[in-house]
Design a protein around this motif. Structure first.
Motif, PDB file in Angstrom:
ATOM      1  N   PHE A 218       0.807  -1.211   0.000  1.00  0.00           N
ATOM      2  CA  PHE A 218       0.000   0.000   0.000  1.00  0.00           C
ATOM      3  C   PHE A 218       0.846   1.271   0.000  1.00  0.00           C
ATOM      4  O   PHE A 218       1.970   1.284   0.518  1.00  0.00           O
ATOM      5  CB  PHE A 218      -0.920   0.020   1.225  1.00  0.00           C
ATOM      6  CG  PHE A 218      -1.846  -1.155   1.297  1.00  0.00           C
ATOM      7  CD1 PHE A 218      -3.043  -1.166   0.594  1.00  0.00           C
ATOM      8  CD2 PHE A 218      -1.512  -2.273   2.050  1.00  0.00           C
ATOM      9  CE1 PHE A 218      -3.897  -2.243   0.647  1.00  0.00           C
ATOM     10  CE2 PHE A 218      -2.365  -3.370   2.115  1.00  0.00           C
ATOM     11  CZ  PHE A 218      -3.558  -3.355   1.407  1.00  0.00           C
ATOM     12  N   VAL A 219       0.281   2.313  -0.575  1.00  0.00           N
ATOM     13  CA  VAL A 219       0.869   3.640  -0.497  1.00  0.00           C
ATOM     14  C   VAL A 219       0.040   4.431   0.509  1.00  0.00           C
ATOM     15  O   VAL A 219      -1.192   4.331   0.544  1.00  0.00           O
ATOM     16  CB  VAL A 219       0.889   4.336  -1.882  1.00  0.00           C
ATOM     17  CG1 VAL A 219      -0.512   4.440  -2.479  1.00  0.00           C
ATOM     18  CG2 VAL A 219       1.511   5.728  -1.784  1.00  0.00           C
ATOM     19  N   ILE A 220       0.717   5.211   1.367  1.00  0.00           N
ATOM     20  CA  ILE A 220       0.019   6.025   2.369  1.00  0.00           C
ATOM     21  C   ILE A 220      -0.381   7.334   1.709  1.00  0.00           C
ATOM     22  O   ILE A 220       0.468   8.126   1.319  1.00  0.00           O
ATOM     23  CB  ILE A 220       0.907   6.275   3.596  1.00  0.00           C
ATOM     24  CG1 ILE A 220       1.382   4.939   4.194  1.00  0.00           C
ATOM     25  CG2 ILE A 220       0.139   7.078   4.656  1.00  0.00           C
ATOM     26  CD1 ILE A 220       2.367   5.085   5.343  1.00  0.00           C
ATOM     27  N   VAL A 221      -1.674   7.562   1.587  1.00  0.00           N
ATOM     28  CA  VAL A 221      -2.196   8.694   0.813  1.00  0.00           C
ATOM     29  C   VAL A 221      -2.045  10.012   1.549  1.00  0.00           C
ATOM     30  O   VAL A 221      -1.663  11.020   0.960  1.00  0.00           O
ATOM     31  CB  VAL A 221      -3.691   8.464   0.466  1.00  0.00           C
ATOM     32  CG1 VAL A 221      -4.294   9.686  -0.232  1.00  0.00           C
ATOM     33  CG2 VAL A 221      -3.838   7.224  -0.404  1.00  0.00           C
ATOM     34  N   ASN A 222      -2.333  10.032   2.845  1.00  0.00           N
ATOM     35  CA  ASN A 222      -2.532  11.308   3.541  1.00  0.00           C
ATOM     36  C   ASN A 222      -1.525  11.602   4.627  1.00  0.00           C
ATOM     37  O   ASN A 222      -1.680  12.582   5.362  1.00  0.00           O
ATOM     38  CB  ASN A 222      -3.928  11.328   4.181  1.00  0.00           C
ATOM     39  CG  ASN A 222      -4.034  10.342   5.326  1.00  0.00           C
ATOM     40  OD1 ASN A 222      -3.594   9.199   5.219  1.00  0.00           O
ATOM     41  ND2 ASN A 222      -4.604  10.775   6.442  1.00  0.00           N
ATOM     42  N   ASP A 223      -0.491  10.800   4.781  1.00  0.00           N
ATOM     43  CA  ASP A 223       0.439  11.034   5.885  1.00  0.00           C
ATOM     44  C   ASP A 223       1.803  10.482   5.502  1.00  0.00           C
ATOM     45  O   ASP A 223       1.936   9.756   4.529  1.00  0.00           O
ATOM     46  CB  ASP A 223      -0.079  10.355   7.165  1.00  0.00           C
ATOM     47  CG  ASP A 223       0.467  10.993   8.429  1.00  0.00           C
ATOM     48  OD1 ASP A 223       1.652  10.756   8.723  1.00  0.00           O
ATOM     49  OD2 ASP A 223      -0.276  11.724   9.111  1.00  0.00           O
ATOM     50  N   SER A 224       2.799  10.812   6.297  1.00  0.00           N
ATOM     51  CA  SER A 224       4.151  10.309   6.007  1.00  0.00           C
ATOM     52  C   SER A 224       4.727   9.583   7.219  1.00  0.00           C
ATOM     53  O   SER A 224       5.934   9.486   7.372  1.00  0.00           O
ATOM     54  CB  SER A 224       5.072  11.477   5.613  1.00  0.00           C
ATOM     55  OG  SER A 224       5.099  12.453   6.647  1.00  0.00           O
ATOM     56  N   SER A 225       3.866   9.082   8.090  1.00  0.00           N
ATOM     57  CA  SER A 225       4.320   8.402   9.305  1.00  0.00           C
ATOM     58  C   SER A 225       4.356   6.896   9.107  1.00  0.00           C
ATOM     59  O   SER A 225       3.633   6.139   9.763  1.00  0.00           O
ATOM     60  CB  SER A 225       3.406   8.766  10.486  1.00  0.00           C
ATOM     61  OG  SER A 225       3.408  10.146  10.712  1.00  0.00           O
ATOM     62  N   LYS A 226       5.194   6.470   8.200  1.00  0.00           N
ATOM     63  CA  LYS A 226       5.302   5.043   7.891  1.00  0.00           C
ATOM     64  C   LYS A 226       5.674   4.213   9.116  1.00  0.00           C
ATOM     65  O   LYS A 226       5.215   3.076   9.282  1.00  0.00           O
ATOM     66  CB  LYS A 226       6.356   4.858   6.795  1.00  0.00           C
ATOM     67  CG  LYS A 226       6.663   3.413   6.422  1.00  0.00           C
ATOM     68  CD  LYS A 226       7.715   3.367   5.334  1.00  0.00           C
ATOM     69  CE  LYS A 226       8.099   1.929   4.997  1.00  0.00           C
ATOM     70  NZ  LYS A 226       9.090   1.876   3.909  1.00  0.00           N
ATOM     71  N   ILE A 227       6.458   4.804  10.007  1.00  0.00           N
ATOM     72  CA  ILE A 227       6.967   4.072  11.162  1.00  0.00           C
ATOM     73  C   ILE A 227       5.858   3.591  12.083  1.00  0.00           C
ATOM     74  O   ILE A 227       6.015   2.625  12.831  1.00  0.00           O
ATOM     75  CB  ILE A 227       7.976   4.952  11.950  1.00  0.00           C
ATOM     76  CG1 ILE A 227       8.760   4.090  12.949  1.00  0.00           C
ATOM     77  CG2 ILE A 227       7.264   6.117  12.642  1.00  0.00           C
ATOM     78  CD1 ILE A 227       9.916   4.809  13.585  1.00  0.00           C
ATOM     79  N   ILE A 228       4.701   4.235  12.028  1.00  0.00           N
ATOM     80  CA  ILE A 228       3.579   3.858  12.904  1.00  0.00           C
ATOM     81  C   ILE A 228       3.083   2.446  12.597  1.00  0.00           C
ATOM     82  O   ILE A 228       2.506   1.774  13.448  1.00  0.00           O
ATOM     83  CB  ILE A 228       2.427   4.884  12.775  1.00  0.00           C
ATOM     84  CG1 ILE A 228       1.514   4.814  14.003  1.00  0.00           C
ATOM     85  CG2 ILE A 228       1.602   4.656  11.530  1.00  0.00           C
ATOM     86  CD1 ILE A 228       0.478   5.907  14.055  1.00  0.00           C
ATOM     87  N   PHE A 229       3.337   1.961  11.377  1.00  0.00           N
ATOM     88  CA  PHE A 229       2.883   0.636  10.980  1.00  0.00           C
ATOM     89  C   PHE A 229       3.948  -0.440  11.195  1.00  0.00           C
ATOM     90  O   PHE A 229       3.796  -1.566  10.723  1.00  0.00           O
ATOM     91  CB  PHE A 229       2.461   0.643   9.509  1.00  0.00           C
ATOM     92  CG  PHE A 229       1.211   1.433   9.243  1.00  0.00           C
ATOM     93  CD1 PHE A 229      -0.037   0.890   9.473  1.00  0.00           C
ATOM     94  CD2 PHE A 229       1.295   2.737   8.766  1.00  0.00           C
ATOM     95  CE1 PHE A 229      -1.187   1.619   9.229  1.00  0.00           C
ATOM     96  CE2 PHE A 229       0.148   3.475   8.517  1.00  0.00           C
ATOM     97  CZ  PHE A 229      -1.090   2.915   8.753  1.00  0.00           C
ATOM     98  N   GLU A 230       5.003  -0.116  11.909  1.00  0.00           N
ATOM     99  CA  GLU A 230       6.112  -1.040  12.134  1.00  0.00           C
ATOM    100  C   GLU A 230       5.623  -2.347  12.776  1.00  0.00           C
ATOM    101  O   GLU A 230       4.847  -2.338  13.735  1.00  0.00           O
ATOM    102  CB  GLU A 230       7.156  -0.378  13.039  1.00  0.00           C
ATOM    103  CG  GLU A 230       8.476  -1.111  13.111  1.00  0.00           C
ATOM    104  CD  GLU A 230       9.498  -0.317  13.906  1.00  0.00           C
ATOM    105  OE1 GLU A 230       9.086   0.433  14.812  1.00  0.00           O
ATOM    106  OE2 GLU A 230      10.694  -0.426  13.597  1.00  0.00           O
ATOM    107  N   ASN A 231       6.071  -3.464  12.231  1.00  0.00           N
ATOM    108  CA  ASN A 231       5.735  -4.814  12.728  1.00  0.00           C
ATOM    109  C   ASN A 231       4.240  -5.126  12.656  1.00  0.00           C
ATOM    110  O   ASN A 231       3.747  -5.988  13.391  1.00  0.00           O
ATOM    111  CB  ASN A 231       6.219  -4.992  14.174  1.00  0.00           C
ATOM    112  CG  ASN A 231       7.720  -4.852  14.300  1.00  0.00           C
ATOM    113  OD1 ASN A 231       8.467  -5.267  13.423  1.00  0.00           O
ATOM    114  ND2 ASN A 231       8.165  -4.240  15.388  1.00  0.00           N
ATOM    115  N   LEU A 232       3.539  -4.458  11.774  1.00  0.00           N
ATOM    116  CA  LEU A 232       2.110  -4.706  11.612  1.00  0.00           C
ATOM    117  C   LEU A 232       1.884  -5.548  10.356  1.00  0.00           C
ATOM    118  O   LEU A 232       2.387  -5.219   9.288  1.00  0.00           O
ATOM    119  CB  LEU A 232       1.360  -3.378  11.498  1.00  0.00           C
ATOM    120  CG  LEU A 232      -0.145  -3.415  11.796  1.00  0.00           C
ATOM    121  CD1 LEU A 232      -0.375  -3.726  13.279  1.00  0.00           C
ATOM    122  CD2 LEU A 232      -0.781  -2.079  11.470  1.00  0.00           C
TER     123      LEU A 232
END
Length: 296
Positions: A218-232
């Protein structure tokens, strides 16, 4: 006698120690269960709140689209094919509505052949063919009725499209476009973080998102906080549910295009202070007789 007392005291101490351990363990389990219930309630509230806010924004976008599509000054300018005047009229209407309703939106007007007539943010853009990838435009032209959806174009937005009608004939269409900033801010005030995820296979259409951060497929459309999805784990999601990592818990639901094709997920995140683990996925088929519930 003193030996017996000493032995009895030792037994009592061991019994008290074991009892204390079990009481502490039960208390720990009850506390965790209580925290788990509280978190699950928050996630359920987050899911409901996010869905309701999206529906509100869709209704709002649709009302704006209908209002502007019936504006006589705007239609007359469009019929006369005076792009500069139409551009001024459209932006004047936008400014007025922004002041009255504290909203932020853009407008695009389309020709009868579904090419770009005018965009409120750039007068120089025109005559771009849209029919091949804008399903909403085709449906509005065919039905002569307005519709609203989360629709894919160069960007991903909430788009409400209304037909422009003259003497009962379709002469073009007008759409209002709302991004996800308002929704993000509204949810932030409630202690939530919003993330709109789009399947990467659509980046050939959503070209404005090519430089956005990606996570899994997936591409994150509205934010740049990729790290929040770590280990998910994002590979085994269903239509809606709850998932967690060490720092955040998420409520999510899927969204689809106007033909029922899966586009991606909308996530609402809350802090997972107690590091509780949730991984519950559900299919809409388990709670409805229809095969899919579309977020249109």
């Amino acid at each position: 006698m003193s030996y017996l007392n000493s032995k009895t005291n030792k037994y009592l101490f061991v019994i008290l120690l074991i009892t204390s351990f079990f009481i502490a363990f039960i208390f720990y389990l009850l506390t965790n269960l209580n925290n788990s219930d509280k978190l699950l309630n928050r996630l359920e509230n987050a899911l409901t709140t996010t869905k309701n806010l999206f529906e509100e924004q869709k209704r709002y976008a649709l009302s704006l689209s209908i209002l502007l599509s019936e504006d006589k000054e705007l239609i007359e300018s469009f019929i006369k094919n005076n792009r500069e005047t139409t551009f001024e009229i459209v932006n004047k209407k936008i400014d007025t509505l922004k002041q009255l309703q504290n909203s932020n939106f853009e407008v695009q007007i389309h020709n009868i052949n579904l090419t770009t007539y005018l965009r409120s943010w750039d007068l120089s853009i025109k005559d771009i063919p849209l029919e091949s990838f804008r399903q909403g435009l085709v449906k509005v032209k065919e039905s002569k009725k307005p519709l609203v959806s989360i629709e894919l174009g160069k960007r991903l937005n909430i788009k409400a499209i209304s037909p422009l009608i003259k003497d009962e004939k379709f002469i073009g269409s007008l759409e209002t476009i709302i991004d996800f900033k308002y929704l993000s801010n509204e949810l932030k005030q409630k202690g939530y973080k919003l993330f709109v995820l789009l399947d990467k296979k659509y980046l050939n259409i959503a070209t404005d998102l090519k430089n956005n951060e990606t996570i899994a497929n997936f591409v994150i459309v509205n934010d740049s906080s990729k790290i929040i999805f770590e280990n998910l784990d994002l590979k085994n999601l269903n239509d809606y549910g709850y998932v967690s990592n060490d720092k955040y818990s998420f409520a999510y639901f899927s969204y689809y295009d106007l033909n029922g094709n899966f586009l991606g997920y909308i996530f609402t995140a809350i802090e997972n202070k107690n590091h509780l683990n949730f991984n519950n996925s559900y299919d809409y088929e388990t709670i409805t007789s229809t095969s899919k519930v579309q977020i249109k």
